[in-house]
Design a protein around this motif. Sequence first.
Motif, short mmCIF file in Angstrom:
data_model
loop_
_atom_site.label_atom_id
_atom_site.label_comp_id
_atom_site.label_asym_id
_atom_site.label_seq_id
_atom_site.Cartn_x
_atom_site.Cartn_y
_atom_site.Cartn_z
N PHE A 76 43.77 9.20 28.53
CA PHE A 76 44.98 9.66 29.56
C PHE A 76 45.92 8.73 30.12
O PHE A 76 47.10 9.20 29.88
CB PHE A 76 43.88 10.22 30.75
CG PHE A 76 43.53 9.11 31.92
CD1 PHE A 76 44.50 9.07 32.98
CD2 PHE A 76 42.63 7.93 31.74
CE1 PHE A 76 44.64 8.28 34.25
CE2 PHE A 76 42.65 6.79 33.23
CZ PHE A 76 43.71 6.83 33.91
N TYR A 77 46.05 8.33 29.84
CA TYR A 77 47.11 6.06 30.18
C TYR A 77 48.61 6.74 29.60
O TYR A 77 48.99 6.34 29.70
CB TYR A 77 46.82 6.27 31.27
CG TYR A 77 48.18 5.14 31.91
CD1 TYR A 77 47.75 5.93 33.29
CD2 TYR A 77 48.85 4.51 32.47
CE1 TYR A 77 49.04 6.21 34.40
CE2 TYR A 77 49.75 4.19 33.45
CZ TYR A 77 49.65 5.08 33.98
OH TYR A 77 50.48 4.41 36.01
N ILE A 78 47.85 7.36 28.05
CA ILE A 78 49.30 6.98 26.57
C ILE A 78 49.60 8.19 26.70
O ILE A 78 48.59 9.49 26.12
CB ILE A 78 48.24 6.53 25.49
CG1 ILE A 78 48.05 4.91 25.68
CG2 ILE A 78 48.79 6.38 24.40
CD1 ILE A 78 49.00 3.64 25.84
N ARG A 79 50.59 8.38 26.83
CA ARG A 79 51.18 10.17 26.27
C ARG A 79 51.32 10.19 24.66
O ARG A 79 50.97 11.86 24.42
CB ARG A 79 52.76 9.48 26.68
CG ARG A 79 53.32 9.32 28.50
CD ARG A 79 54.47 10.26 28.68
NE ARG A 79 54.82 9.82 29.93
CZ ARG A 79 54.96 10.42 30.92
NH1 ARG A 79 54.81 11.35 29.95
NH2 ARG A 79 55.05 9.65 31.91
N ARG A 137 50.78 18.86 28.06
CA ARG A 137 52.49 17.70 28.82
C ARG A 137 52.00 17.60 30.22
O ARG A 137 52.63 16.28 30.38
CB ARG A 137 53.71 18.59 28.47
CG ARG A 137 54.73 17.53 27.84
CD ARG A 137 55.56 18.50 27.39
NE ARG A 137 56.52 19.62 27.54
CZ ARG A 137 55.75 20.75 27.13
NH1 ARG A 137 55.48 20.41 25.75
NH2 ARG A 137 56.59 22.40 27.22
N LEU A 138 51.79 18.56 30.85
CA LEU A 138 52.12 18.82 32.65
C LEU A 138 50.92 17.73 32.90
O LEU A 138 51.16 16.88 33.82
CB LEU A 138 52.10 19.83 33.03
CG LEU A 138 52.69 21.04 33.03
CD1 LEU A 138 52.72 21.83 33.38
CD2 LEU A 138 54.03 20.28 33.50
N GLN A 139 49.95 17.86 32.66
CA GLN A 139 48.49 16.13 32.99
C GLN A 139 49.41 15.58 32.14
O GLN A 139 48.87 13.94 33.21
CB GLN A 139 47.57 17.02 32.07
CG GLN A 139 46.24 17.90 31.91
CD GLN A 139 45.66 18.16 31.39
OE1 GLN A 139 45.33 18.49 30.03
NE2 GLN A 139 44.74 18.95 31.47
N TRP A 188 49.36 12.24 35.39
CA TRP A 188 49.26 10.93 35.28
C TRP A 188 50.18 9.92 35.92
O TRP A 188 50.01 8.95 36.24
CB TRP A 188 48.66 11.04 34.35
CG TRP A 188 47.30 11.23 34.01
CD1 TRP A 188 46.66 12.05 32.55
CD2 TRP A 188 45.32 11.27 35.15
NE1 TRP A 188 45.65 13.30 32.88
CE2 TRP A 188 44.94 12.20 33.93
CE3 TRP A 188 45.65 10.46 36.61
CZ2 TRP A 188 43.36 12.32 35.11
CZ3 TRP A 188 44.58 11.12 36.63
CH2 TRP A 188 43.31 11.90 36.12
N HIS A 189 51.20 9.97 34.64
CA HIS A 189 52.28 9.31 35.03
C HIS A 189 53.69 9.43 36.10
O HIS A 189 53.76 7.89 36.81
CB HIS A 189 52.61 9.22 33.77
CG HIS A 189 51.91 8.23 32.43
ND1 HIS A 189 51.71 9.09 32.03
CD2 HIS A 189 52.39 7.22 31.84
CE1 HIS A 189 51.09 8.34 30.97
NE2 HIS A 189 51.62 7.67 30.93
N MET A 190 53.41 10.82 36.92
CA MET A 190 53.90 10.21 38.07
C MET A 190 53.74 9.43 39.29
O MET A 190 54.18 9.27 40.01
CB MET A 190 53.94 11.99 38.68
CG MET A 190 55.15 12.91 37.92
SD MET A 190 54.34 14.27 37.43
CE MET A 190 54.82 14.45 39.90
N MET A 191 52.53 9.12 39.05
CA MET A 191 51.36 8.58 40.25
C MET A 191 50.94 7.38 40.42
O MET A 191 51.64 6.55 39.05
CB MET A 191 49.81 9.55 40.90
CG MET A 191 49.01 9.44 39.47
SD MET A 191 47.59 9.68 39.72
CE MET A 191 47.91 11.45 39.13
N PRO A 192 50.72 5.93 41.53
CA PRO A 192 50.31 4.81 40.70
C PRO A 192 49.77 4.62 40.43
O PRO A 192 48.50 5.40 40.00
CB PRO A 192 50.39 4.65 42.05
CG PRO A 192 51.08 5.52 43.43
CD PRO A 192 51.04 7.24 42.66
#
Length: 342
Positions: free
Chosen positions: A263-266, A306-308, A312-316
């Motif tokens: 989930f933390y890889i775009r 894309r929003l998901q 994930w990357h907007m938050m710490p």
Amino acid sequence: MNFQSDVVNVTYCSSDLFSEVCAVSIVSLFENNKHLREINVFVVDDSITEKNKKRILDMATQYKRNVTFISLPNPAEFYNDDRFTIKSLGHTYARMILGDIIPPEVERIISLDSDTMVLGKVDELWNTDMKDHPIAGVDDCMGQVALVKTQHLKADSIHCNAGMYLIDLSVWRKENWTEQFHQYIGGLFDKHISLGGYEEEVITKVVGERMMVLPPKFNLMTLEQVLSYKELIRFRQPMKYYTESQIEEAKKYPVITHTTNFFYIRKRIFEDGSDHPMRPQYEKYRALTPWKDDPAMTVVPTIKQRLQKDVWHMMPKSVAIIIGSFVRNEIRPRLNKKRDDE
């Protein structure tokens, strides 16, 4: 092809869509194991085009290695049961019938996902003393909550990732593991329960304690590269797992890396503009394949996807791990149950 220390057998399951990715894995195997007397690759062919089969065969010829294509059997015909379909079993269901479709003279084989890369010599893996275990694999840090809620296993159960299995086919055939898997799946289907983890779920549950656990360097996954050890433990919450030093050693000297989605890889490693940490290695080996001059693969995400990823990357990262763990342990099991009840 009786077991020999310098004659290695490897199998892949690939569709035409993933033929490039599979070719990259194969060429990485060939490049880093030129010292081996013989490498025999068996590709279970899920509708690969003749053009792409020829590309892989030509590549193997350059390395003086052997590639054999085996057509993926129709599961309904193989099991003589219309409930057994690609949709119900997954496209890589062939891993559950390897004892039947791999030539009988092959006694040992390494099963790899297409999205793996072989970054070192496989001798140590290949020559592992399996001690009558039918299958060996690498613990994938499933986590105690997920094991209990989604896999219906004990919190300390062995759960190895299907991206790499070392299989003793002689034991498999002797003990008829194909039929044991068949009986297990049939029992689920009789209760109108679907497979969530496909062949990995089946093999994990049926083989159980007979599964041999190998060092993490033989199947180093994306989440172990993206997360620190402490972050990984916080995210997955396993009851037992490798030590931090074992994981760090695997990260420094991986033999096989499995570029799983996370989930933390775009973007996946094979996508144009991928942010996967192993993307440079992928590009290196892709340049050695007949796909080198083709445009990089592109996947157009839905607006929701894309929003998901953006969220994930907007938050710490620390917050993303906490929320991601909650979703994995509390939300997904409920969705799986709903699906099984339908």
